[in-house]
Design a protein around this motif. Sequence first.
Motif, PDB file in Angstrom:
ATOM      1  N   GLY A  39       0.703  -1.179  -0.019  1.00 29.45           N
ATOM      2  CA  GLY A  39      -0.061   0.048   0.079  1.00 29.45           C
ATOM      3  C   GLY A  39       1.031   1.146  -0.124  1.00 29.45           C
ATOM      4  O   GLY A  39       1.566   1.418  -0.850  1.00 29.45           O
ATOM      5  N   ASP A  40       0.587   2.219   1.047  1.00 25.52           N
ATOM      6  CA  ASP A  40       1.397   3.082   1.234  1.00 25.52           C
ATOM      7  C   ASP A  40       2.417   3.066   2.219  1.00 25.52           C
ATOM      8  O   ASP A  40       3.038   4.255   2.728  1.00 25.52           O
ATOM      9  N   ARG A  41       2.851   1.828   2.752  1.00 23.58           N
ATOM     10  CA  ARG A  41       3.802   1.552   3.804  1.00 23.58           C
ATOM     11  C   ARG A  41       4.847   0.674   3.536  1.00 23.58           C
ATOM     12  O   ARG A  41       4.775  -0.076   2.353  1.00 23.58           O
ATOM     13  N   LEU A  42       6.065   1.372   3.770  1.00 26.36           N
ATOM     14  CA  LEU A  42       7.532   0.436   3.551  1.00 26.36           C
ATOM     15  C   LEU A  42       7.680  -0.487   4.751  1.00 26.36           C
ATOM     16  O   LEU A  42       7.619   0.066   5.874  1.00 26.36           O
ATOM     17  N   ASN A  43       7.573  -1.505   4.365  1.00 26.83           N
ATOM     18  CA  ASN A  43       7.846  -2.727   5.487  1.00 26.83           C
ATOM     19  C   ASN A  43       9.522  -3.310   5.474  1.00 26.83           C
ATOM     20  O   ASN A  43      10.215  -3.124   4.200  1.00 26.83           O
ATOM     21  N   ILE A  44       9.922  -3.633   6.514  1.00 34.07           N
ATOM     22  CA  ILE A  44      11.350  -3.963   6.596  1.00 34.07           C
ATOM     23  C   ILE A  44      11.274  -5.682   6.852  1.00 34.07           C
ATOM     24  O   ILE A  44      10.570  -6.248   7.728  1.00 34.07           O
ATOM     25  N   ASN A  45      12.060  -6.140   5.829  1.00 36.49           N
ATOM     26  CA  ASN A  45      12.001  -7.687   5.923  1.00 36.49           C
ATOM     27  C   ASN A  45      13.399  -8.425   6.080  1.00 36.49           C
ATOM     28  O   ASN A  45      13.511  -9.344   5.572  1.00 36.49           O
ATOM     29  N   VAL A  46      14.132  -7.462   6.662  1.00 30.50           N
ATOM     30  CA  VAL A  46      15.653  -8.029   7.039  1.00 30.50           C
ATOM     31  C   VAL A  46      15.767  -9.432   7.613  1.00 30.50           C
ATOM     32  O   VAL A  46      16.276 -10.339   7.055  1.00 30.50           O
ATOM     33  N   GLU A  47      15.156  -9.320   8.620  1.00 23.30           N
ATOM     34  CA  GLU A  47      15.291 -10.624   9.538  1.00 23.30           C
ATOM     35  C   GLU A  47      14.531 -11.884   8.990  1.00 23.30           C
ATOM     36  O   GLU A  47      15.191 -12.910   9.005  1.00 23.30           O
ATOM     37  N   ARG A  48      13.256 -11.482   8.590  1.00 18.57           N
ATOM     38  CA  ARG A  48      12.607 -12.496   7.792  1.00 18.57           C
ATOM     39  C   ARG A  48      13.568 -13.153   6.538  1.00 18.57           C
ATOM     40  O   ARG A  48      13.443 -14.496   6.307  1.00 18.57           O
ATOM     41  N   GLU A  49      13.969 -12.298   5.768  1.00 16.74           N
ATOM     42  CA  GLU A  49      14.898 -12.821   4.541  1.00 16.74           C
ATOM     43  C   GLU A  49      16.109 -13.723   5.112  1.00 16.74           C
ATOM     44  O   GLU A  49      16.490 -14.733   4.212  1.00 16.74           O
ATOM     45  N   ILE A  50      16.832 -13.118   5.904  1.00 12.58           N
ATOM     46  CA  ILE A  50      18.006 -13.812   6.453  1.00 12.58           C
ATOM     47  C   ILE A  50      17.724 -15.030   7.074  1.00 12.58           C
ATOM     48  O   ILE A  50      18.473 -16.114   6.670  1.00 12.58           O
ATOM     49  N   THR A  51      16.645 -15.119   7.903  1.00 11.80           N
ATOM     50  CA  THR A  51      16.386 -16.352   8.762  1.00 11.80           C
ATOM     51  C   THR A  51      15.942 -17.485   7.426  1.00 11.80           C
ATOM     52  O   THR A  51      16.373 -18.606   7.603  1.00 11.80           O
ATOM     53  N   ARG A  52      15.261 -16.992   6.512  1.00 13.86           N
ATOM     54  CA  ARG A  52      14.822 -17.868   5.406  1.00 13.86           C
ATOM     55  C   ARG A  52      15.929 -18.559   4.766  1.00 13.86           C
ATOM     56  O   ARG A  52      16.022 -19.741   4.197  1.00 13.86           O
ATOM     57  N   ALA A  53      16.991 -17.776   4.573  1.00  9.72           N
ATOM     58  CA  ALA A  53      18.236 -17.998   3.616  1.00  9.72           C
ATOM     59  C   ALA A  53      19.108 -19.315   4.519  1.00  9.72           C
ATOM     60  O   ALA A  53      19.389 -19.895   3.972  1.00  9.72           O
ATOM     61  N   ILE A  54      19.122 -18.766   5.739  1.00  6.80           N
ATOM     62  CA  ILE A  54      19.728 -19.777   6.538  1.00  6.80           C
ATOM     63  C   ILE A  54      19.089 -21.141   6.596  1.00  6.80           C
ATOM     64  O   ILE A  54      19.727 -22.192   6.453  1.00  6.80           O
ATOM     65  N   GLU A  55      17.866 -21.133   6.529  1.00  8.28           N
ATOM     66  CA  GLU A  55      17.115 -22.215   6.526  1.00  8.28           C
ATOM     67  C   GLU A  55      17.237 -22.936   5.317  1.00  8.28           C
ATOM     68  O   GLU A  55      17.254 -24.339   5.212  1.00  8.28           O
ATOM     69  N   HIS A  56      17.336 -22.352   4.317  1.00  5.98           N
ATOM     70  CA  HIS A  56      17.535 -22.968   2.815  1.00  5.98           C
ATOM     71  C   HIS A  56      18.832 -23.338   2.609  1.00  5.98           C
ATOM     72  O   HIS A  56      19.167 -24.583   2.356  1.00  5.98           O
TER      73      HIS A  56
END
Length: 477
Positions: free
Chosen positions: A149-166
Amino acid sequence: MFDKRFLYGTFSTAMMLFAAVIFVLVNLLAGEFNFSRDLTAEQIFSLSDDSREFLAGLEDDVTITFIAHVGREHEMFLGSIISGLLEEYTAASPRIRTEQRDPLLNPALIHRFAAESGVAGGIIENTVVVQSDAEIRVILPHEMLVIQGDRLNINVEREITRAIEHVTQGSAGVIYYVIGSGEPSLPPEFIAFLESENYTMREVNLVAHDVPDDADILFIPMPSRDWTEIKAGRVRDFLAGEGSAFFALDYMHEPMPHLAAVLDAYGLAHTGRFIFEDDAQNLLDLRMLGMPIFVLPEPAAHEITQTLLAHDFVNVLPFFPAEIRIQPVRRTTLTIEPLWTTSRAARAYEIDDDLMGQPPEQSNEAPFPLAVAVTDRIFLGGNEYFTRIVATSNIEFIGPLYAANFGEGNWHFVLNSLRWMSDEPPAVWIPSRVPPGHSPVFIDDSAANMIGIAAMAGIPLLCIALGAAVWLKRRFG
Protein backbone atom coordinates in the motif's frame (compact mmCIF):
# COMPACT_ATOMS: atom_id res chain seq x y z
CA MET A 1 49.88 21.70 61.58
CA PHE A 2 48.03 21.94 58.31
CA ASP A 3 45.34 24.53 57.91
CA LYS A 4 41.80 23.04 57.94
CA ARG A 5 41.02 24.71 54.64
CA PHE A 6 44.11 23.07 53.11
CA LEU A 7 43.07 19.66 54.42
CA TYR A 8 39.48 20.14 53.21
CA GLY A 9 40.63 21.26 49.78
CA THR A 10 43.10 18.41 49.47
CA PHE A 11 40.41 15.90 50.43
CA SER A 12 37.99 17.38 47.91
CA THR A 13 40.61 17.24 45.14
CA ALA A 14 41.48 13.65 46.03
CA MET A 15 37.80 12.66 45.88
CA MET A 16 37.40 14.32 42.47
CA LEU A 17 40.47 12.51 41.15
CA PHE A 18 39.09 9.24 42.53
CA ALA A 19 35.73 9.91 40.83
CA ALA A 20 37.50 10.70 37.54
CA VAL A 21 39.45 7.42 37.72
CA ILE A 22 36.25 5.46 38.40
CA PHE A 23 34.52 7.24 35.49
CA VAL A 24 37.36 6.32 33.12
CA LEU A 25 37.35 2.68 34.28
CA VAL A 26 33.58 2.40 33.82
CA ASN A 27 33.90 3.75 30.26
CA LEU A 28 36.69 1.29 29.48
CA LEU A 29 34.67 -1.66 30.81
CA ALA A 30 31.53 -0.53 28.97
CA GLY A 31 33.45 -0.48 25.71
CA GLU A 32 34.36 -4.14 26.21
CA PHE A 33 30.73 -5.34 26.47
CA ASN A 34 29.11 -3.42 23.56
CA PHE A 35 25.81 -3.02 25.40
CA SER A 36 22.91 -1.51 23.47
CA ARG A 37 19.13 -1.43 23.63
CA ASP A 38 16.62 -1.40 20.77
CA LEU A 39 14.18 1.43 21.48
CA THR A 40 12.22 1.22 18.18
CA ALA A 41 8.53 0.38 18.58
CA GLU A 42 8.76 -2.48 16.04
CA GLN A 43 12.08 -3.81 17.44
CA ILE A 44 13.61 -3.65 13.97
CA PHE A 45 17.15 -4.10 15.34
CA SER A 46 16.27 -7.22 17.37
CA LEU A 47 15.67 -10.86 16.47
CA SER A 48 12.25 -12.37 17.08
CA ASP A 49 11.75 -15.33 19.40
CA ASP A 50 10.97 -17.57 16.40
CA SER A 51 14.36 -16.79 14.83
CA ARG A 52 16.18 -17.39 18.12
CA GLU A 53 14.45 -20.73 18.59
CA PHE A 54 15.30 -21.78 15.04
CA LEU A 55 18.94 -20.68 15.37
CA ALA A 56 19.33 -22.54 18.66
CA GLY A 57 18.76 -25.81 16.79
CA LEU A 58 21.24 -25.20 13.96
CA GLU A 59 23.53 -28.15 13.25
CA ASP A 60 25.53 -26.67 10.34
CA ASP A 61 27.97 -23.77 10.23
CA VAL A 62 26.72 -20.70 8.35
CA THR A 63 28.60 -17.63 7.17
CA ILE A 64 26.70 -14.39 6.58
CA THR A 65 28.53 -11.80 4.49
CA PHE A 66 27.34 -8.19 4.40
CA ILE A 67 28.39 -6.36 1.23
CA ALA A 68 29.00 -2.71 2.13
CA HIS A 69 31.71 -0.09 1.76
CA VAL A 70 33.90 0.21 4.85
CA GLY A 71 32.85 3.22 6.91
CA ARG A 72 29.62 3.69 4.95
CA GLU A 73 27.56 0.80 6.26
CA HIS A 74 25.52 3.14 8.48
CA GLU A 75 24.89 5.84 5.89
CA MET A 76 21.69 4.13 4.71
CA PHE A 77 18.84 3.03 6.94
CA LEU A 78 18.85 -0.51 5.50
CA GLY A 79 22.58 -0.92 6.09
CA SER A 80 22.23 0.08 9.73
CA ILE A 81 19.48 -2.47 10.29
CA ILE A 82 21.53 -5.22 8.64
CA SER A 83 24.62 -4.37 10.73
CA GLY A 84 22.62 -4.40 13.95
CA LEU A 85 20.83 -7.67 13.19
CA LEU A 86 24.02 -9.48 12.19
CA GLU A 87 25.33 -8.92 15.71
CA GLU A 88 22.11 -10.49 16.99
CA TYR A 89 22.56 -13.54 14.74
CA THR A 90 26.11 -14.05 15.96
CA ALA A 91 24.99 -13.85 19.58
CA ALA A 92 22.05 -16.23 18.98
CA SER A 93 24.10 -19.18 17.70
CA PRO A 94 27.75 -20.27 17.80
CA ARG A 95 27.13 -21.77 14.34
CA ILE A 96 26.75 -18.30 12.80
CA ARG A 97 29.77 -16.30 11.63
CA THR A 98 29.31 -12.82 10.18
CA GLU A 99 31.65 -10.64 8.15
CA GLN A 100 31.60 -7.45 6.11
CA ARG A 101 33.21 -7.17 2.70
CA ASP A 102 33.81 -3.98 0.74
CA PRO A 103 32.87 -4.53 -2.95
CA LEU A 104 35.72 -2.24 -4.06
CA LEU A 105 38.34 -4.06 -2.01
CA ASN A 106 37.07 -7.60 -2.75
CA PRO A 107 35.98 -7.70 -6.43
CA ALA A 108 36.99 -11.33 -6.94
CA LEU A 109 34.88 -12.46 -3.97
CA ILE A 110 31.89 -10.47 -5.22
CA HIS A 111 32.15 -12.04 -8.69
CA ARG A 112 32.41 -15.49 -7.13
CA PHE A 113 29.26 -14.92 -5.07
CA ALA A 114 27.39 -13.78 -8.20
CA ALA A 115 28.58 -16.77 -10.24
CA GLU A 116 27.78 -19.38 -7.58
CA SER A 117 24.33 -17.98 -6.82
CA GLY A 118 23.37 -17.18 -10.43
CA VAL A 119 22.45 -13.55 -9.68
CA ALA A 120 22.09 -12.03 -13.14
CA GLY A 121 22.28 -8.35 -12.25
CA GLY A 122 25.34 -8.65 -10.06
CA ILE A 123 25.77 -8.12 -6.34
CA ILE A 124 25.39 -4.53 -5.16
CA GLU A 125 25.89 -2.66 -1.92
CA ASN A 126 23.69 -3.68 1.04
CA THR A 127 23.41 -7.24 -0.31
CA VAL A 128 23.57 -10.13 2.18
CA VAL A 129 25.14 -13.46 1.20
CA VAL A 130 24.30 -16.52 3.31
CA GLN A 131 26.28 -19.70 2.73
CA SER A 132 26.99 -23.10 4.20
CA ASP A 133 29.39 -25.76 2.97
CA ALA A 134 26.88 -26.93 0.35
CA GLU A 135 24.56 -24.02 -0.47
CA ILE A 136 24.59 -20.27 -1.08
CA ARG A 137 21.76 -17.75 -1.06
CA VAL A 138 21.99 -14.08 -2.04
CA ILE A 139 19.53 -11.54 -0.63
CA LEU A 140 19.38 -8.34 -2.66
CA PRO A 141 18.38 -5.02 -1.04
CA HIS A 142 14.97 -4.81 -2.74
CA GLU A 143 14.04 -8.20 -1.26
CA MET A 144 14.43 -6.77 2.25
CA LEU A 145 12.27 -3.70 1.57
CA VAL A 146 8.63 -4.34 0.67
CA ILE A 147 6.03 -1.70 -0.13
CA GLN A 148 2.50 -2.66 0.95
CA GLY A 149 0.00 0.00 0.00
CA ASP A 150 1.50 3.30 1.12
CA ARG A 151 3.71 1.68 3.76
CA LEU A 152 7.33 0.54 3.63
CA ASN A 153 7.99 -2.73 5.44
CA ILE A 154 11.37 -4.02 6.57
CA ASN A 155 11.98 -7.74 5.89
CA VAL A 156 15.67 -8.04 6.80
CA GLU A 157 15.30 -10.65 9.54
CA ARG A 158 12.66 -12.56 7.61
CA GLU A 159 14.86 -12.95 4.51
CA ILE A 160 18.05 -13.77 6.40
CA THR A 161 16.36 -16.45 8.52
CA ARG A 162 14.74 -17.92 5.40
CA ALA A 163 18.14 -18.00 3.72
CA ILE A 164 19.74 -19.75 6.71
CA GLU A 165 16.97 -22.35 6.61
CA HIS A 166 17.54 -22.85 2.87
CA VAL A 167 21.33 -23.31 3.02
CA THR A 168 21.13 -25.68 6.02
CA GLN A 169 18.07 -27.75 5.09
CA GLY A 170 17.97 -27.52 1.29
CA SER A 171 14.79 -27.56 -0.78
CA ALA A 172 11.57 -28.12 1.14
CA GLY A 173 10.23 -30.20 -1.76
CA VAL A 174 9.11 -30.16 -5.38
CA ILE A 175 5.52 -29.09 -6.05
CA TYR A 176 3.90 -29.74 -9.41
CA TYR A 177 1.00 -27.53 -10.45
CA VAL A 178 -1.46 -29.66 -12.41
CA ILE A 179 -2.75 -28.32 -15.75
CA GLY A 180 -4.35 -29.78 -18.88
CA SER A 181 -8.07 -29.44 -18.11
CA GLY A 182 -8.60 -25.68 -18.21
CA GLU A 183 -7.08 -24.94 -14.81
CA PRO A 184 -6.44 -21.26 -14.00
CA SER A 185 -2.88 -19.96 -13.93
CA LEU A 186 -1.12 -19.89 -10.60
CA PRO A 187 -0.47 -16.27 -9.47
CA PRO A 188 3.22 -15.39 -9.92
CA GLU A 189 3.24 -13.66 -6.52
CA PHE A 190 2.10 -16.88 -4.89
CA ILE A 191 4.75 -18.87 -6.75
CA ALA A 192 7.40 -16.40 -5.58
CA PHE A 193 6.18 -16.78 -1.99
CA LEU A 194 6.46 -20.58 -2.03
CA GLU A 195 9.86 -20.40 -3.73
CA SER A 196 11.04 -17.99 -1.03
CA GLU A 197 10.04 -20.72 1.44
CA ASN A 198 12.45 -23.09 -0.36
CA TYR A 199 9.90 -25.00 -2.48
CA THR A 200 10.60 -25.79 -6.12
CA MET A 201 7.55 -24.99 -8.29
CA ARG A 202 6.90 -26.68 -11.65
CA GLU A 203 3.97 -27.42 -13.97
CA VAL A 204 2.80 -30.77 -15.31
CA ASN A 205 0.09 -31.59 -17.84
CA LEU A 206 -1.28 -34.89 -16.56
CA VAL A 207 -3.38 -35.38 -19.69
CA ALA A 208 -0.18 -35.81 -21.70
CA HIS A 209 2.43 -36.82 -19.11
CA ASP A 210 2.86 -39.02 -16.06
CA VAL A 211 3.52 -37.50 -12.66
CA PRO A 212 7.30 -36.78 -12.61
CA ASP A 213 9.42 -39.00 -10.38
CA ASP A 214 10.71 -36.02 -8.36
CA ALA A 215 7.21 -34.82 -7.41
CA ASP A 216 6.61 -34.52 -3.68
CA ILE A 217 3.23 -32.77 -3.77
CA LEU A 218 0.63 -32.07 -6.45
CA PHE A 219 -1.13 -28.70 -6.34
CA ILE A 220 -4.49 -29.39 -7.99
CA PRO A 221 -6.72 -26.40 -8.87
CA MET A 222 -10.35 -26.59 -9.94
CA PRO A 223 -10.51 -27.42 -13.66
CA SER A 224 -13.05 -25.86 -16.02
CA ARG A 225 -13.82 -29.29 -17.53
CA ASP A 226 -13.67 -32.81 -16.18
CA TRP A 227 -10.44 -34.76 -16.10
CA THR A 228 -9.82 -37.52 -18.58
CA GLU A 229 -9.80 -41.06 -17.29
CA ILE A 230 -6.02 -41.17 -17.86
CA LYS A 231 -5.46 -38.00 -15.83
CA ALA A 232 -7.61 -39.27 -12.98
CA GLY A 233 -5.70 -42.56 -12.98
CA ARG A 234 -2.34 -40.78 -12.81
CA VAL A 235 -3.46 -38.70 -9.81
CA ARG A 236 -4.90 -41.78 -8.12
CA ASP A 237 -1.69 -43.78 -8.66
CA PHE A 238 0.43 -40.93 -7.29
CA LEU A 239 -1.67 -40.65 -4.14
CA ALA A 240 -1.70 -44.42 -3.64
CA GLY A 241 2.11 -44.35 -3.70
CA GLU A 242 2.29 -42.13 -0.60
CA GLY A 243 1.93 -38.94 -2.61
CA SER A 244 0.28 -35.81 -1.24
CA ALA A 245 -1.98 -33.25 -2.87
CA PHE A 246 -3.48 -29.83 -2.23
CA PHE A 247 -6.93 -29.50 -3.89
CA ALA A 248 -8.10 -25.91 -4.42
CA LEU A 249 -11.69 -26.57 -5.48
CA ASP A 250 -14.33 -24.10 -6.63
CA TYR A 251 -17.66 -23.94 -8.45
CA MET A 252 -18.54 -26.96 -10.54
CA HIS A 253 -20.91 -25.84 -13.30
CA GLU A 254 -21.27 -29.34 -14.73
CA PRO A 255 -20.73 -32.88 -13.42
CA MET A 256 -17.11 -34.01 -13.30
CA PRO A 257 -17.25 -37.76 -12.62
CA HIS A 258 -13.52 -38.47 -12.98
CA LEU A 259 -12.52 -35.73 -10.54
CA ALA A 260 -15.36 -36.80 -8.24
CA ALA A 261 -14.13 -40.41 -8.24
CA VAL A 262 -10.67 -39.39 -7.00
CA LEU A 263 -12.17 -37.23 -4.24
CA ASP A 264 -14.61 -39.99 -3.29
CA ALA A 265 -11.74 -42.44 -2.83
CA TYR A 266 -10.54 -40.17 -0.01
CA GLY A 267 -13.91 -39.59 1.64
CA LEU A 268 -14.78 -36.26 0.02
CA ALA A 269 -17.53 -35.07 -2.30
CA HIS A 270 -17.70 -31.90 -4.35
CA THR A 271 -21.48 -31.43 -4.42
CA GLY A 272 -21.72 -28.55 -6.92
CA ARG A 273 -23.55 -26.46 -4.34
CA PHE A 274 -22.17 -23.26 -2.88
CA ILE A 275 -22.28 -21.87 0.65
CA PHE A 276 -24.17 -18.77 1.75
CA GLU A 277 -22.76 -17.48 5.06
CA ASP A 278 -25.52 -15.70 7.01
CA ASP A 279 -23.71 -14.81 10.24
CA ALA A 280 -22.49 -11.19 10.30
CA GLN A 281 -19.58 -12.16 12.57
CA ASN A 282 -18.19 -14.33 9.77
CA LEU A 283 -18.45 -11.62 7.13
CA LEU A 284 -16.28 -8.61 6.45
CA ASP A 285 -18.08 -5.29 6.67
CA LEU A 286 -17.35 -4.52 3.04
CA ARG A 287 -20.35 -4.67 0.78
CA MET A 288 -20.92 -4.67 -2.95
CA LEU A 289 -24.28 -4.84 -4.70
CA GLY A 290 -25.96 -5.04 -1.32
CA MET A 291 -24.20 -8.16 -0.05
CA PRO A 292 -20.88 -8.94 1.62
CA ILE A 293 -18.12 -10.25 -0.65
CA PHE A 294 -15.65 -11.82 1.82
CA VAL A 295 -16.14 -14.70 4.25
CA LEU A 296 -14.09 -15.17 7.42
CA PRO A 297 -13.88 -18.94 8.01
CA GLU A 298 -13.82 -20.28 11.54
CA PRO A 299 -10.51 -22.12 12.12
CA ALA A 300 -10.57 -25.54 13.75
CA ALA A 301 -7.85 -26.84 16.07
CA HIS A 302 -5.18 -28.56 13.97
CA GLU A 303 -1.41 -28.54 13.47
CA ILE A 304 -1.94 -26.56 10.25
CA THR A 305 -3.95 -23.78 11.89
CA GLN A 306 -2.12 -23.65 15.24
CA THR A 307 0.57 -21.14 14.28
CA LEU A 308 -1.90 -19.10 12.24
CA LEU A 309 -3.96 -18.54 15.38
CA ALA A 310 -0.86 -17.87 17.48
CA HIS A 311 0.30 -15.12 15.11
CA ASP A 312 -3.19 -13.63 14.55
CA PHE A 313 -3.24 -14.35 10.83
CA VAL A 314 -6.43 -13.46 8.99
CA ASN A 315 -7.90 -16.01 6.57
CA VAL A 316 -10.38 -14.73 4.01
CA LEU A 317 -12.44 -16.45 1.31
CA PRO A 318 -14.54 -14.96 -1.49
CA PHE A 319 -18.24 -14.96 -0.88
CA PHE A 320 -20.10 -18.13 -1.97
CA PRO A 321 -17.37 -20.75 -1.45
CA ALA A 322 -18.09 -24.22 -2.82
CA GLU A 323 -19.40 -27.01 -0.63
CA ILE A 324 -17.05 -29.84 0.32
CA ARG A 325 -18.91 -32.72 1.90
CA ILE A 326 -17.27 -35.31 4.13
CA GLN A 327 -18.71 -38.67 3.08
CA PRO A 328 -20.44 -40.44 5.98
CA VAL A 329 -19.43 -43.81 4.55
CA ARG A 330 -15.71 -44.11 3.81
CA ARG A 331 -12.72 -46.38 4.30
CA THR A 332 -11.66 -47.00 7.89
CA THR A 333 -8.07 -46.03 7.04
CA LEU A 334 -9.17 -42.43 6.42
CA THR A 335 -9.03 -39.66 9.03
CA ILE A 336 -10.72 -36.41 7.92
CA GLU A 337 -10.39 -33.27 10.02
CA PRO A 338 -12.00 -29.89 9.32
CA LEU A 339 -9.58 -26.95 9.11
CA TRP A 340 -12.04 -24.14 8.33
CA THR A 341 -15.80 -24.17 8.86
CA THR A 342 -18.77 -21.88 8.43
CA SER A 343 -21.05 -20.70 11.20
CA ARG A 344 -24.19 -22.62 12.09
CA ALA A 345 -26.21 -19.97 10.23
CA ALA A 346 -24.72 -20.92 6.86
CA ARG A 347 -26.84 -22.52 4.10
CA ALA A 348 -26.02 -24.47 0.96
CA TYR A 349 -27.57 -23.47 -2.39
CA GLU A 350 -27.80 -25.10 -5.78
CA ILE A 351 -26.45 -23.09 -8.69
CA ASP A 352 -29.97 -22.55 -10.06
CA ASP A 353 -31.52 -21.39 -6.76
CA ASP A 354 -32.98 -17.90 -6.57
CA LEU A 355 -30.82 -16.08 -4.04
CA MET A 356 -32.99 -12.98 -4.19
CA GLY A 357 -36.04 -14.93 -3.11
CA GLN A 358 -36.96 -16.17 0.34
CA PRO A 359 -33.98 -18.04 1.83
CA PRO A 360 -34.63 -21.65 2.87
CA GLU A 361 -34.98 -22.72 6.45
CA GLN A 362 -31.75 -22.88 8.41
CA SER A 363 -29.93 -26.03 7.37
CA ASN A 364 -29.22 -28.73 9.91
CA GLU A 365 -26.11 -29.55 7.86
CA ALA A 366 -24.26 -26.47 9.14
CA PRO A 367 -21.55 -25.79 10.01
CA PHE A 368 -20.09 -26.70 6.62
CA PRO A 369 -16.39 -27.50 6.18
CA LEU A 370 -14.55 -24.97 4.01
CA ALA A 371 -11.19 -26.75 4.21
CA VAL A 372 -10.32 -30.26 5.36
CA ALA A 373 -7.22 -32.35 6.03
CA VAL A 374 -7.30 -36.02 4.98
CA THR A 375 -4.89 -38.70 6.18
CA ASP A 376 -4.97 -42.17 4.67
CA ARG A 377 -2.90 -44.33 7.01
CA ILE A 378 -2.22 -47.96 6.06
CA PHE A 379 -0.21 -50.51 8.08
CA LEU A 380 1.38 -53.18 5.90
CA GLY A 381 4.09 -55.66 6.86
CA GLY A 382 4.85 -53.86 10.10
CA ASN A 383 5.34 -50.54 8.29
CA GLU A 384 3.13 -47.46 8.17
CA TYR A 385 2.28 -45.81 4.85
CA PHE A 386 0.28 -42.63 4.59
CA THR A 387 -1.15 -40.22 2.05
CA ARG A 388 -2.10 -36.69 3.03
CA ILE A 389 -4.51 -34.34 1.29
CA VAL A 390 -5.75 -30.83 2.00
CA ALA A 391 -8.84 -29.64 0.13
CA THR A 392 -10.26 -26.11 0.17
CA SER A 393 -13.53 -24.75 -1.15
CA ASN A 394 -11.96 -22.03 -3.29
CA ILE A 395 -9.02 -21.33 -5.59
CA GLU A 396 -9.18 -17.53 -5.68
CA PHE A 397 -8.14 -17.15 -2.02
CA ILE A 398 -4.47 -17.51 -2.96
CA GLY A 399 -4.64 -14.45 -5.23
CA PRO A 400 -2.43 -11.41 -4.58
CA LEU A 401 -5.52 -9.29 -3.80
CA TYR A 402 -5.93 -11.06 -0.48
CA ALA A 403 -2.25 -10.88 0.44
CA ALA A 404 -2.13 -7.16 -0.37
CA ASN A 405 -5.27 -6.26 1.59
CA PHE A 406 -5.46 -8.81 4.41
CA GLY A 407 -1.86 -9.99 4.85
CA GLU A 408 -0.32 -13.36 4.00
CA GLY A 409 -2.63 -15.45 6.17
CA ASN A 410 -4.04 -17.40 3.20
CA TRP A 411 -0.58 -18.09 1.81
CA HIS A 412 0.66 -19.26 5.19
CA PHE A 413 -2.33 -21.59 5.43
CA VAL A 414 -1.18 -23.22 2.19
CA LEU A 415 2.44 -23.23 3.40
CA ASN A 416 1.53 -24.92 6.68
CA SER A 417 -0.56 -27.43 4.73
CA LEU A 418 2.38 -28.30 2.48
CA ARG A 419 4.70 -28.75 5.45
CA TRP A 420 2.11 -30.90 7.23
CA MET A 421 1.90 -33.13 4.15
CA SER A 422 5.67 -33.63 4.34
CA ASP A 423 5.48 -34.33 8.08
CA GLU A 424 7.45 -31.15 8.78
CA PRO A 425 6.73 -28.61 11.54
CA PRO A 426 5.14 -25.29 10.56
CA ALA A 427 7.46 -22.83 8.86
CA VAL A 428 9.38 -20.23 10.85
CA TRP A 429 7.35 -17.04 10.55
CA ILE A 430 9.05 -13.67 10.87
CA PRO A 431 6.75 -10.64 10.64
CA SER A 432 7.58 -7.62 8.53
CA ARG A 433 8.63 -4.59 10.55
CA VAL A 434 7.43 -1.05 10.05
CA PRO A 435 10.25 1.48 10.46
CA PRO A 436 9.73 4.46 12.79
CA GLY A 437 8.30 7.66 11.37
CA HIS A 438 11.72 9.30 11.41
CA SER A 439 14.99 7.59 10.72
CA PRO A 440 17.11 7.21 13.85
CA VAL A 441 20.26 9.31 14.22
CA PHE A 442 23.37 7.33 13.30
CA ILE A 443 26.85 8.36 14.42
CA ASP A 444 29.82 7.81 12.11
CA ASP A 445 33.23 6.65 13.35
CA SER A 446 34.79 10.11 13.63
CA ALA A 447 31.88 11.47 15.64
CA ALA A 448 31.95 8.37 17.84
CA ASN A 449 35.69 8.91 18.50
CA MET A 450 35.09 12.55 19.45
CA ILE A 451 32.32 11.58 21.85
CA GLY A 452 34.52 8.88 23.34
CA ILE A 453 37.40 11.29 23.89
CA ALA A 454 35.03 13.79 25.48
CA ALA A 455 33.57 11.14 27.78
CA MET A 456 36.87 9.58 28.80
CA ALA A 457 39.09 12.67 29.00
CA GLY A 458 37.18 15.91 28.56
CA ILE A 459 34.59 15.36 31.29
CA PRO A 460 37.13 14.16 33.92
CA LEU A 461 39.46 17.11 33.11
CA LEU A 462 36.52 19.49 33.40
CA CYS A 463 35.68 18.03 36.83
CA ILE A 464 39.33 18.44 37.93
CA ALA A 465 39.40 22.04 36.70
CA LEU A 466 36.19 22.86 38.55
CA GLY A 467 37.54 21.21 41.70
CA ALA A 468 40.79 23.13 41.45
CA ALA A 469 38.88 26.38 41.00
CA VAL A 470 36.81 25.69 44.09
CA TRP A 471 39.94 24.81 46.11
CA LEU A 472 41.82 27.92 44.99
CA LYS A 473 38.84 30.10 45.82
CA ARG A 474 38.59 28.63 49.32
CA ARG A 475 42.36 28.67 49.84
CA PHE A 476 43.10 32.20 48.76
CA GLY A 477 39.64 33.78 48.63
